[in-house]
Design a protein around this motif. Structure first.
Motif, mmCIF file in Angstrom:
data_model
loop_
_atom_site.group_PDB
_atom_site.id
_atom_site.type_symbol
_atom_site.label_atom_id
_atom_site.label_comp_id
_atom_site.label_asym_id
_atom_site.label_seq_id
_atom_site.Cartn_x
_atom_site.Cartn_y
_atom_site.Cartn_z
ATOM 1 N N LEU A 146 3.217 0.235 -3.711
ATOM 2 C CA LEU A 146 4.192 0.264 -2.624
ATOM 3 C C LEU A 146 3.784 1.138 -1.443
ATOM 4 O O LEU A 146 4.367 1.021 -0.363
ATOM 5 C CB LEU A 146 5.544 0.741 -3.163
ATOM 6 N N ALA A 147 2.796 2.005 -1.612
ATOM 7 C CA ALA A 147 2.416 2.973 -0.572
ATOM 8 C C ALA A 147 2.194 2.344 0.803
ATOM 9 O O ALA A 147 2.741 2.832 1.801
ATOM 10 C CB ALA A 147 1.202 3.779 -1.012
ATOM 11 N N PRO A 148 1.423 1.272 0.939
ATOM 12 C CA PRO A 148 1.213 0.736 2.295
ATOM 13 C C PRO A 148 2.498 0.195 2.928
ATOM 14 O O PRO A 148 2.690 0.300 4.138
ATOM 15 C CB PRO A 148 0.184 -0.378 2.095
ATOM 16 N N TYR A 149 3.380 -0.354 2.112
ATOM 17 C CA TYR A 149 4.638 -0.889 2.644
ATOM 18 C C TYR A 149 5.570 0.238 3.079
ATOM 19 O O TYR A 149 6.240 0.143 4.108
ATOM 20 C CB TYR A 149 5.312 -1.786 1.602
ATOM 21 N N ILE A 150 5.613 1.289 2.287
ATOM 22 C CA ILE A 150 6.442 2.443 2.633
ATOM 23 C C ILE A 150 5.913 3.097 3.907
ATOM 24 O O ILE A 150 6.679 3.434 4.816
ATOM 25 C CB ILE A 150 6.503 3.441 1.457
ATOM 26 N N GLU A 151 4.605 3.234 3.984
ATOM 27 C CA GLU A 151 3.991 3.836 5.177
ATOM 28 C C GLU A 151 4.306 3.009 6.424
ATOM 29 O O GLU A 151 4.678 3.546 7.464
ATOM 30 C CB GLU A 151 2.476 3.941 4.981
ATOM 31 N N ALA A 152 4.198 1.690 6.324
ATOM 32 C CA ALA A 152 4.493 0.817 7.461
ATOM 33 C C ALA A 152 5.964 0.896 7.854
ATOM 34 O O ALA A 152 6.299 0.928 9.044
ATOM 35 C CB ALA A 152 4.109 -0.625 7.129
ATOM 36 N N ALA A 153 6.851 0.931 6.859
ATOM 37 C CA ALA A 153 8.284 1.007 7.145
ATOM 38 C C ALA A 153 8.627 2.325 7.826
ATOM 39 O O ALA A 153 9.396 2.351 8.796
ATOM 40 C CB ALA A 153 9.084 0.839 5.855
ATOM 41 N N LEU A 154 8.058 3.424 7.342
ATOM 42 C CA LEU A 154 8.341 4.727 7.940
ATOM 43 C C LEU A 154 7.772 4.824 9.348
ATOM 44 O O LEU A 154 8.355 5.472 10.224
ATOM 45 C CB LEU A 154 7.801 5.850 7.059
ATOM 46 N N ALA A 155 6.646 4.150 9.606
ATOM 47 C CA ALA A 155 6.058 4.156 10.948
ATOM 48 C C ALA A 155 6.965 3.424 11.940
ATOM 49 O O ALA A 155 7.004 3.767 13.123
ATOM 50 C CB ALA A 155 4.673 3.516 10.911
#
Length: 146
Positions: free
Chosen positions: A75-84
């Motif tokens: 999930l890390a890349p999706y969470i990072e994109a959402a937070l960005a």
């Protein structure tokens, strides 16, 4: 339940464990059990929960650290994109947080009635129904009203 042991997580602990491990193997990490239906007594529900905790859960817990690591990694890349994409809100100062009065105090002030003496529930004229209320003293302490 000979044809479908463990189906719906019903059966002997080993059957339930195998059933849940099948879900865990495909990435399901949460289940909801409904035990308070039918003619189950409280004692039976407690007994089933204790049996589950001692006989089923340990096998699932053994793999939890690895499952959490894999899930976080996936999930890390999706969470990072959402937070960005997220616009961050400024941190609130305590003085900026509004004080919300309890309904009982508000209604007492509006109507001039003391609902504490009525006890139990009262008819809320703004909602057309009875709403269970805590005593006036508890409301007063929560709202810091003398």
């Amino acid at each position: 339940m000979k044809e479908t042991p463990g189906s719906g997580s019903i059966g002997r602990p080993q059957d339930v464990r195998d059933h849940l491990m099948g879900y865990a193997d495909v990435g399901i990490d949460q289940m909801i059990f409904i035990q308070q239906c039918g003619l189950n007594k409280h004692e039976h529900i407690c007994e089933a929960l204790e049996l589950f905790a001692s006989e089923v859960m340990p096998a699932l817990k053994e793999r939890e650290d690895e499952r959490v690591r894999q899930k976080e990694e996936e999930l890390a890349p999706y969470i990072e994109a959402a937070l960005a994409r997220k616009a961050l809100t400024p941190e609130l100062n305590e003085k900026d947080i509004p004080n919300v009065e309890a309904m009982g105090i508000l209604l007492e002030r509006r109507t001039g009635k003391d609902y504490a003496t009525a006890g139990g529930t009262f008819a809320d004229p703004t909602r057309g129904g009875a709403i269970p209320m805590v005593s006036r003293e508890i409301f007063a302490k929560a709202a810091k009203v003398e």
